[in-house]
Design a protein around this motif. Structure first.
Motif, PDB file in Angstrom:
ATOM      1  N   ASP A 269       0.822  -1.202   0.000  1.00 24.51           N
ATOM      2  CA  ASP A 269       0.000   0.000   0.000  1.00 24.51           C
ATOM      3  C   ASP A 269       0.863   1.263   0.000  1.00 24.51           C
ATOM      4  O   ASP A 269       1.836   1.371   0.747  1.00 24.51           O
ATOM      5  N   ALA A 270       0.507   2.197  -0.849  1.00 29.29           N
ATOM      6  CA  ALA A 270       1.145   3.519  -0.908  1.00 29.29           C
ATOM      7  C   ALA A 270       0.040   4.517  -1.225  1.00 29.29           C
ATOM      8  O   ALA A 270      -0.470   4.553  -2.343  1.00 29.29           O
ATOM      9  N   PRO A 271      -0.359   5.323  -0.243  1.00 29.81           N
ATOM     10  CA  PRO A 271      -1.552   6.158  -0.413  1.00 29.81           C
ATOM     11  C   PRO A 271      -1.372   7.373  -1.310  1.00 29.81           C
ATOM     12  O   PRO A 271      -2.353   7.935  -1.790  1.00 29.81           O
ATOM     13  N   ASP A 272      -0.138   7.796  -1.561  1.00 26.75           N
ATOM     14  CA  ASP A 272       0.091   9.031  -2.303  1.00 26.75           C
ATOM     15  C   ASP A 272       0.545   8.732  -3.733  1.00 26.75           C
ATOM     16  O   ASP A 272       0.973   7.615  -4.044  1.00 26.75           O
ATOM     17  N   VAL A 273       0.469   9.750  -4.588  1.00 28.50           N
ATOM     18  CA  VAL A 273       0.852   9.603  -5.996  1.00 28.50           C
ATOM     19  C   VAL A 273       1.702  10.794  -6.412  1.00 28.50           C
ATOM     20  O   VAL A 273       1.399  11.937  -6.069  1.00 28.50           O
ATOM     21  N   VAL A 274       2.784  10.541  -7.148  1.00 30.65           N
ATOM     22  CA  VAL A 274       3.562  11.609  -7.782  1.00 30.65           C
ATOM     23  C   VAL A 274       2.897  11.913  -9.113  1.00 30.65           C
ATOM     24  O   VAL A 274       2.824  11.045  -9.990  1.00 30.65           O
ATOM     25  N   SER A 275       2.408  13.133  -9.273  1.00 31.08           N
ATOM     26  CA  SER A 275       1.758  13.499 -10.530  1.00 31.08           C
ATOM     27  C   SER A 275       2.809  13.811 -11.590  1.00 31.08           C
ATOM     28  O   SER A 275       3.978  14.070 -11.273  1.00 31.08           O
ATOM     29  N   MET A 276       2.395  13.820 -12.833  1.00 28.29           N
ATOM     30  CA  MET A 276       3.319  14.108 -13.922  1.00 28.29           C
ATOM     31  C   MET A 276       3.762  15.569 -13.912  1.00 28.29           C
ATOM     32  O   MET A 276       4.756  15.927 -14.543  1.00 28.29           O
ATOM     33  N   SER A 277       3.028  16.415 -13.199  1.00 23.21           N
ATOM     34  CA  SER A 277       3.375  17.838 -13.143  1.00 23.21           C
ATOM     35  C   SER A 277       4.154  18.221 -11.881  1.00 23.21           C
ATOM     36  O   SER A 277       4.576  19.366 -11.749  1.00 23.21           O
ATOM     37  N   ASP A 278       4.355  17.284 -10.971  1.00 24.28           N
ATOM     38  CA  ASP A 278       5.102  17.586  -9.746  1.00 24.28           C
ATOM     39  C   ASP A 278       6.556  17.913 -10.064  1.00 24.28           C
ATOM     40  O   ASP A 278       7.200  17.199 -10.855  1.00 24.28           O
ATOM     41  N   LYS A 279       7.078  18.953  -9.443  1.00 23.12           N
ATOM     42  CA  LYS A 279       8.497  19.235  -9.560  1.00 23.12           C
ATOM     43  C   LYS A 279       9.281  18.162  -8.814  1.00 23.12           C
ATOM     44  O   LYS A 279       8.863  17.727  -7.737  1.00 23.12           O
ATOM     45  N   PRO A 280      10.432  17.735  -9.344  1.00 21.57           N
ATOM     46  CA  PRO A 280      11.217  16.700  -8.665  1.00 21.57           C
ATOM     47  C   PRO A 280      11.536  17.043  -7.219  1.00 21.57           C
ATOM     48  O   PRO A 280      11.466  16.170  -6.340  1.00 21.57           O
ATOM     49  N   SER A 281      11.899  18.306  -6.941  1.00 20.66           N
ATOM     50  CA  SER A 281      12.238  18.705  -5.575  1.00 20.66           C
ATOM     51  C   SER A 281      11.046  18.576  -4.638  1.00 20.66           C
ATOM     52  O   SER A 281      11.172  18.148  -3.488  1.00 20.66           O
ATOM     53  N   HIS A 282       9.850  18.930  -5.146  1.00 21.23           N
ATOM     54  CA  HIS A 282       8.631  18.807  -4.337  1.00 21.23           C
ATOM     55  C   HIS A 282       8.314  17.341  -4.071  1.00 21.23           C
ATOM     56  O   HIS A 282       7.976  16.961  -2.938  1.00 21.23           O
ATOM     57  N   ALA A 283       8.416  16.512  -5.092  1.00 26.21           N
ATOM     58  CA  ALA A 283       8.139  15.092  -4.932  1.00 26.21           C
ATOM     59  C   ALA A 283       9.112  14.455  -3.951  1.00 26.21           C
ATOM     60  O   ALA A 283       8.721  13.616  -3.117  1.00 26.21           O
ATOM     61  N   LEU A 284      10.370  14.853  -4.022  1.00 27.23           N
ATOM     62  CA  LEU A 284      11.388  14.288  -3.148  1.00 27.23           C
ATOM     63  C   LEU A 284      11.108  14.612  -1.687  1.00 27.23           C
ATOM     64  O   LEU A 284      11.255  13.765  -0.799  1.00 27.23           O
ATOM     65  N   ARG A 285      10.667  15.838  -1.419  1.00 25.44           N
ATOM     66  CA  ARG A 285      10.449  16.275  -0.036  1.00 25.44           C
ATOM     67  C   ARG A 285       9.095  15.857   0.514  1.00 25.44           C
ATOM     68  O   ARG A 285       8.987  15.519   1.698  1.00 25.44           O
TER      69      ARG A 285
END
Length: 335
Positions: A62-78
């Motif tokens: 289970d992984a409740p969150d999703v990295v969207s295609m528009s997320d900045k890499p730095s935002h996704a990382l943090r």
């Protein structure tokens, strides 16, 4: 009997998410008898997408969150530490799986991969590598966008990794390595390409054949073609766009009149063969070379066939001990 290979699937990534990843996972189990698949993502959504009889054939994390295609890499990382992408990478880092396949945000996948997995000793930056069709088969082209600016030493490292990949996956003893340039003459190119040319010539591990131009990408002139990420990505996208444009022109021409439709009917076997050779889905699955783990990126808009190919690419890389071969090549470099 050897244990099955374990491959994690980022089920939520890409343009189509579960609509592609789940059918591809089911198809892959039927196609490859030596793999176990771990499906990472929203558990309830994954279970709903699977037929009840199929659920027990997969491990679901289970992984409740999703990295969207528009997320900045730095935002996704943090902020996306509980995303399907990050949880799958964590599984790879913990050696609970042997490889990872994702169709998600390329920049985020690279950022998370570098942060969690780290790069191999002697590698400054990973590179994205994919097969491109040629007159006699295919060649490997890298980098395809991981690094928009690359030094001569980076290009040297890309050449070593690409050469090791061709040896591992295709059994080519001395893969021909070329640098993509604006001309074949020694005086052509920018400073970094000229410096890289010097480094590659001096490396006795490499079967370096010099510069090639973009019009030779599909001519089977080299087994490995090296470029910085900006040039490689632009070259690949230009070629993909050209292929799509030609396909649309041919299709439109055969639909223009009743006479052309008749001609198209008789030409259909030839056209089908051409389209199959140019179909990007059969080359889907770009390798993130240089990370301490097998990470394969499926195209975000890939269909089921393409995603299955990406899973097969990950399987081949693990079976061939690709990481070990790259590390051996790097360890043999003069200190």
């Amino acid at each position: 009997m050897a244990s099955p290979m374990r491959i994690a699937i980022d089920c939520m990534g890409g343009d189509f998410g579960l609509r592609v990843s789940i059918p591809a996972a089911v198809t892959s189990l039927g196609q490859f008898s030596d793999i176990d698949l771990t499906l990472v993502g929203d558990r309830s959504a994954i279970e709903s997408a699977l037929a009840p009889a199929m659920r027990e054939r997969f491990t679901i994390v289970d992984a409740p969150d999703v990295v969207s295609m528009s997320d900045k890499p730095s935002h996704a990382l943090r902020h996306k530490t509980q995303s399907s992408m990050r949880v799958a990478i964590d599984l790879l880092h913990a050696k609970q799986v042997d490889a990872l396949v994702s169709a998600g945000n390329t920049g985020a996948l690279m950022a998370m991969g570098c942060y969690v997995l780290k790069t191999l000793p002697g590698i400054s930056r990973p590179a994205i590598c994919s097969a491109v069709p040629t007159a006699t088969g295919y060649s490997y082209l890298l980098d395809l966008g991981a690094n928009v600016d690359s030094s001569a030493e980076h290009l040297h490292q890309f050449a070593l990794m690409g050469s090791a990949l061709a040896t591992a996956l295709d059994g080519i003893e001395n893969p021909r390595v070329a640098l993509l340039n604006i001309g074949e003459e020694a005086i052509k190119g920018n400073e970094q390409v000229k410096l890289a040319d010097t480094l590659l010539q001096a490396n006795q591990q490499l079967n370096y054949i010099g510069f090639i131009e973009a019009d030779q990408l599909f001519a089977a002139s080299a087994d490995v073609i090296v470029a910085d990420g900006f040039v490689g990505n632009v070259a690949l996208k230009a070629c993909e766009g050209t292929a799509n444009y030609i396909s649309s022109i041919v299709d439109g021409s055969f639909r223009a009149s009743w006479l052309s439709r008749i001609a198209g009917f008789f030409a259909l076997p030839i056209l089908t063969s051409i389209y199959q050779k140019l179909d990007p889905q059969q080359y889907n699955g770009a390798s993130f070379l240089g990370l301490q783990g097998v990470v394969v990126k499926s195209h975000g808009s890939s269909n089921v066939k393409g995603f299955v190919h990406a899973i097969g690419q990950a399987r081949m890389e693990v079976n061939s001990n690709m990481l070990d071969i790259i590390e051996q090549r790097l360890a043999a470099l003069p200190k």
